[in-house]
Motif scaffolding. Sequence first.
Motif, short mmCIF file in Angstrom:
data_model
loop_
_atom_site.label_atom_id
_atom_site.label_comp_id
_atom_site.label_asym_id
_atom_site.label_seq_id
_atom_site.Cartn_x
_atom_site.Cartn_y
_atom_site.Cartn_z
N UNK A 1 0.80 -1.22 0.00
CA UNK A 1 0.00 0.00 0.00
C UNK A 1 0.83 1.27 0.00
N UNK A 2 2.06 1.17 0.52
CA UNK A 2 2.86 2.38 0.72
C UNK A 2 2.97 3.23 -0.55
N UNK A 3 3.37 2.65 -1.70
CA UNK A 3 3.43 3.48 -2.91
C UNK A 3 2.05 3.81 -3.47
N UNK A 4 1.06 2.93 -3.23
CA UNK A 4 -0.28 3.18 -3.76
C UNK A 4 -0.93 4.35 -3.03
N UNK A 5 -0.88 4.34 -1.69
CA UNK A 5 -1.48 5.44 -0.94
C UNK A 5 -0.74 6.75 -1.20
N UNK A 6 0.57 6.65 -1.35
CA UNK A 6 1.33 7.86 -1.68
C UNK A 6 0.93 8.37 -3.06
N UNK A 7 0.65 7.45 -3.99
CA UNK A 7 0.20 7.85 -5.32
C UNK A 7 -1.15 8.56 -5.25
N UNK A 8 -2.03 8.07 -4.39
CA UNK A 8 -3.32 8.73 -4.22
C UNK A 8 -3.15 10.16 -3.71
N UNK A 9 -2.20 10.33 -2.77
CA UNK A 9 -2.02 11.65 -2.18
C UNK A 9 -1.36 12.63 -3.13
N UNK A 10 -0.74 12.13 -4.21
CA UNK A 10 -0.15 13.05 -5.17
C UNK A 10 -1.22 13.89 -5.87
N UNK A 11 -2.44 13.38 -5.91
CA UNK A 11 -3.51 14.13 -6.55
C UNK A 11 -3.80 15.42 -5.78
N UNK A 12 -3.50 15.44 -4.48
CA UNK A 12 -3.79 16.62 -3.67
C UNK A 12 -2.54 17.41 -3.31
N UNK A 13 -1.36 16.82 -3.49
CA UNK A 13 -0.14 17.51 -3.09
C UNK A 13 0.10 18.77 -3.93
N UNK A 14 -0.40 18.77 -5.16
CA UNK A 14 -0.26 19.95 -5.99
C UNK A 14 -0.97 21.14 -5.39
N UNK A 15 -2.14 20.92 -4.78
CA UNK A 15 -2.86 22.01 -4.13
C UNK A 15 -2.07 22.55 -2.95
N UNK A 16 -1.40 21.66 -2.20
CA UNK A 16 -0.61 22.10 -1.06
C UNK A 16 0.58 22.94 -1.50
N UNK A 17 1.36 22.43 -2.47
CA UNK A 17 2.55 23.15 -2.92
C UNK A 17 2.16 24.43 -3.64
N UNK A 18 1.12 24.37 -4.48
CA UNK A 18 0.66 25.57 -5.16
C UNK A 18 0.23 26.65 -4.18
N UNK A 19 -0.47 26.23 -3.13
CA UNK A 19 -0.90 27.18 -2.10
C UNK A 19 0.29 27.75 -1.36
N UNK A 20 1.24 26.90 -0.97
CA UNK A 20 2.41 27.38 -0.22
C UNK A 20 3.21 28.40 -1.02
N UNK A 21 3.50 28.07 -2.29
CA UNK A 21 4.30 28.96 -3.11
C UNK A 21 3.58 30.28 -3.36
N UNK A 22 2.27 30.21 -3.69
CA UNK A 22 1.52 31.43 -3.97
C UNK A 22 1.41 32.30 -2.72
#
Length: 464
Positions: A57-78
């Motif tokens: 599950x470790x890479x699978x769950x991490x893969x799922x979270x990549x769908x939302x990590x863009x919102x986190x990084x985009x928010x932080x940088x902006x």
Amino acid sequence: MLDVDREDITDGPILTTLLVLATPLLAQNLVQIAQQLIDTFWLGRHSLEAVAAVGLNFPVTALLMTATIGAMVGTQVLVSQRAGADDVEGARRATVNGTLLGVLVGLAVGGVSFYFAHDIMGVFGAGEDTTRYAAEYLAVFALVAVPTIAASDVIEGGFVGWGDARAALYINVLAVGVNVVLSPFLIFGWLAFPELGVAGAALATGIGYACGFVLGLSMFVAGRDGFRLTREALALDRGDCREIVDIGWPTTGQHGAAQAARVAMIGIVAAVGGAAAIAAYTIGARVASVAFVPALGLQKAAQSMVGQNLGADRPDRARRTTWTGVGLAAGALTLVGLLQLAIPETLAWVFVPDASAAELALAADYLVILAVGYWAIGATYLLQAGFNGARRTRTSMIASLAQYWAVRLPVAVALAYPLGWDVHGVFWAVTISNVVAAVGLGLYYYYETSSGMNRRAVAAATAD
């Protein structure tokens, strides 16, 4: 002691400010790693198949979270660039819109993954018990943990972008604290709790991060150092959403490519070495994640410092911040690697004490191989921070694609099969790809900053 004056981010001593800003983030990551390690500890008392199931599950769950990590990084940088430019209301509004994006994506991804959980875990071809445990874990994680982690992470990204790393620490301490306390009760059915096995570990994670999000939202409403929710910020802004997506989607692609490659690596490990190799790979990933703590904390801190300095028209200072972070992270991970080289067998035994001597030896071998390239992991994280803070998240994405798909997977297959190194060849492919990525990205960052990358980033950050 851990307070950072926002003026220090753009005018204070770089080394001191970076360390002070990173310290709560280092502690936050340690707390998160403690949760992963404790989960592995309890599951190791359940069965070897349970550890292998979470490994699948470790890479699978991490893969799922990549769908939302863009919102986190985009928010932080902006948020960081707007904070550097003294656009306070814009920074608050970006946090609101980023959080909304993260939650919506988390709900969509989680719902689809819940429905196909058994099909997803069945593709690995693991044993019947391992596959069943893995599907149970994924179903609960997708439905409960993915949306709550997304919400918690994005609002945390807003605080970090503003320069308030302590808020991120508080959010994670609560989330992980609830998780750690609940895990054994839900895994083994202690007291009046249901005995859920591996699914209990996933449920505890989701409940913990729901609590973390509530705390983060409460702090945003109450306000910290001028960063608070206002009525004006409660507005859906398409321009903000577009900017967050534009900055963040390459990060989603970057992490998605990396995690997809890790899924493929798990498949290779399973084909070459079976359950024992999967367990060794899982133990290595868990222990190695401790080594990432300095790099992850420094990356988030440097990302905010680079973004704020570019927003404040300080491109040279942004470059110096990146190189200072590279030196710190590479040095810190070298020390962690030396410690791991000294006691690999002990580290392996701590997590699966009931494993056979051969299984422990295989896990120890992987820990040794990983430790050799730890310095490169630190350098890569900080170089990516330098690009990300300048809105060059596409560069980080391309670097990760090359690291995993052009180097790691081909080398793993070549070493495991034609050269006959078996699973040890797969292990060595991980370290080789880490070193290649660090050297290549470092040379490219030097070239790009010498060619005016940060000056162009200043123009983009102040265009509004």
